[in-house]
Design a protein around this motif. Structure first.
Motif, PDB file in Angstrom:
ATOM      1  N   PRO A  82       0.719  -0.969  -0.266  1.00 31.14           N
ATOM      2  CA  PRO A  82       0.019  -0.159  -0.168  1.00 31.14           C
ATOM      3  C   PRO A  82       0.672   1.036  -0.064  1.00 31.14           C
ATOM      4  O   PRO A  82       1.758   1.243   0.615  1.00 31.14           O
ATOM      5  CB  PRO A  82      -0.641  -0.086   1.021  1.00 31.14           C
ATOM      6  N   PRO A  86      -1.696   8.220  -0.059  1.00 30.25           N
ATOM      7  CA  PRO A  86      -2.796   8.046  -1.144  1.00 30.25           C
ATOM      8  C   PRO A  86      -2.310   9.004  -3.390  1.00 30.25           C
ATOM      9  O   PRO A  86      -2.568   9.590  -2.452  1.00 30.25           O
ATOM     10  CB  PRO A  86      -4.244   8.021  -0.639  1.00 30.25           C
ATOM     11  N   SER A  89      -4.969   8.479  -8.970  1.00 34.86           N
ATOM     12  CA  SER A  89      -5.211   8.016 -10.676  1.00 34.86           C
ATOM     13  C   SER A  89      -5.541   9.080 -11.741  1.00 34.86           C
ATOM     14  O   SER A  89      -6.660   9.757 -11.580  1.00 34.86           O
ATOM     15  CB  SER A  89      -6.336   6.921 -10.211  1.00 34.86           C
ATOM     16  N   ARG A  94      -9.131  10.700  -9.350  1.00 33.55           N
ATOM     17  CA  ARG A  94      -9.539  11.143  -7.862  1.00 33.55           C
ATOM     18  C   ARG A  94      -8.448  10.086  -7.238  1.00 33.55           C
ATOM     19  O   ARG A  94      -7.894   9.316  -7.871  1.00 33.55           O
ATOM     20  CB  ARG A  94     -11.183  10.232  -7.889  1.00 33.55           C
ATOM     21  N   THR A  95      -8.520  10.079  -6.000  1.00 42.18           N
ATOM     22  CA  THR A  95      -8.056  10.181  -4.999  1.00 42.18           C
ATOM     23  C   THR A  95      -7.870   8.383  -5.320  1.00 42.18           C
ATOM     24  O   THR A  95      -9.138   7.649  -4.762  1.00 42.18           O
ATOM     25  CB  THR A  95      -8.026  10.688  -3.352  1.00 42.18           C
ATOM     26  N   VAL A  96      -7.290   7.574  -5.713  1.00 38.57           N
ATOM     27  CA  VAL A  96      -7.292   5.984  -5.009  1.00 38.57           C
ATOM     28  C   VAL A  96      -6.715   5.319  -3.972  1.00 38.57           C
ATOM     29  O   VAL A  96      -6.537   5.878  -2.735  1.00 38.57           O
ATOM     30  CB  VAL A  96      -6.212   5.310  -6.038  1.00 38.57           C
ATOM     31  N   GLN A  97      -8.065   4.674  -3.481  1.00 38.57           N
ATOM     32  CA  GLN A  97      -7.839   3.461  -2.302  1.00 38.57           C
ATOM     33  C   GLN A  97      -6.866   2.519  -2.186  1.00 38.57           C
ATOM     34  O   GLN A  97      -6.995   1.922  -3.423  1.00 38.57           O
ATOM     35  CB  GLN A  97      -8.925   3.109  -1.416  1.00 38.57           C
ATOM     36  N   PRO A  98      -5.588   2.424  -1.142  1.00 41.06           N
ATOM     37  CA  PRO A  98      -4.749   1.872  -1.475  1.00 41.06           C
ATOM     38  C   PRO A  98      -5.303   0.306  -2.178  1.00 41.06           C
ATOM     39  O   PRO A  98      -4.542  -0.783  -2.914  1.00 41.06           O
ATOM     40  CB  PRO A  98      -4.244   1.705   0.262  1.00 41.06           C
ATOM     41  N   GLU A  99      -6.369  -0.317  -1.681  1.00 40.31           N
ATOM     42  CA  GLU A  99      -7.331  -1.859  -2.183  1.00 40.31           C
ATOM     43  C   GLU A  99      -7.642  -1.619  -3.771  1.00 40.31           C
ATOM     44  O   GLU A  99      -7.188  -2.666  -3.993  1.00 40.31           O
ATOM     45  CB  GLU A  99      -8.103  -1.939  -1.178  1.00 40.31           C
ATOM     46  N   GLU A 100      -7.510  -0.377  -3.994  1.00 40.78           N
ATOM     47  CA  GLU A 100      -7.389  -0.429  -5.678  1.00 40.78           C
ATOM     48  C   GLU A 100      -6.551  -0.833  -6.228  1.00 40.78           C
ATOM     49  O   GLU A 100      -5.931  -1.026  -7.096  1.00 40.78           O
ATOM     50  CB  GLU A 100      -8.703   0.931  -5.442  1.00 40.78           C
ATOM     51  N   TYR A 106      -5.592  -2.852 -12.010  1.00 42.30           N
ATOM     52  CA  TYR A 106      -5.560  -1.558 -11.805  1.00 42.30           C
ATOM     53  C   TYR A 106      -4.778  -0.848 -12.626  1.00 42.30           C
ATOM     54  O   TYR A 106      -4.513  -0.587 -13.863  1.00 42.30           O
ATOM     55  CB  TYR A 106      -4.702  -0.946 -10.443  1.00 42.30           C
TER      56      TYR A 106
END
Length: 180
Positions: A82, A86, A89, A94-100, A106
């Motif tokens: 992770p 953050p 993208s 938009r800001t990406v969440q670590p799990e994405e 991805y």
């Protein structure tokens, strides 16, 4: 590069041509050379000036599908961690969440999906004032980012900290390398 928005341009494109990059107010299209040439001709007939970009392949389009399998195989060897900060993208703007971004899926999309450059820069400008540094040949991104910084300045509160875009190549190095 076509001087139209995504919404205006998309219905005019043949199935094998994609919108590769959105740099509002223009878009860059990508696909087989003969199809991109046909789009350029269509735009000229509409009296729109297009600027052709030289590339050895058609990034951010279905033309990259053949590379996806190999790229995914290579990414399957990567141990994704992770991010500490953050990231924004370029695929979503938009800001990406670590799990994405924790797996190959991805990253594989970067070969075929549209880059939402303008949305990403606007998202970054919503946070603390950043400093943008372009690394690589030329100044294309610095010029684009400065356009969004000017937009930001015109909407900023008096006394607000203003972001900067820095060209990291000193003038004398540009002259020596022929970049100027």
């Amino acid at each position: 590069s076509v001087p139209m928005s995504e919404e205006e341009l998309k219905p005019l494109l043949p199935p094998d041509v994609s919108i590769a990059i959105i740099n509002e107010p223009a878009c860059i299209v990508s696909g087989p050379p003969e199809s991109v040439d046909a789009v350029e001709k269509q735009m000229r007939e509409r009296r729109l000036m297009c600027i052709g970009l030289k590339a050895d392949f058609a990034p951010h389009s279905a033309s990259m599908d053949k590379a996806v399998t190999l790229f995914r195989e290579r990414l399957n060897r990567v141990n994704f961690k992770p991010p500490a900060i953050p990231p924004v993208s370029c695929l979503t703007g938009r800001t990406v969440q670590p799990e994405e971004i924790a797996g190959p899926g991805y990253w594989v999309r970067h070969l075929t999906d549209t880059v939402r450059f303008s949305a990403g820069i606007r998202e970054i400008l919503k946070g603390k004032p950043p400093v943008f540094v372009e690394i690589g040949p030329g100044r294309n991104l610095t010029v684009l980012v400065n356009r969004y910084i000017q937009e930001f300045k015109s909407n900023a509160e008096p006394g607000a900290l203003i972001p900067m875009a820095i060209d990291p190549v000193p003038g004398e190095l540009k002259k020596e390398s022929g970049m100027e």
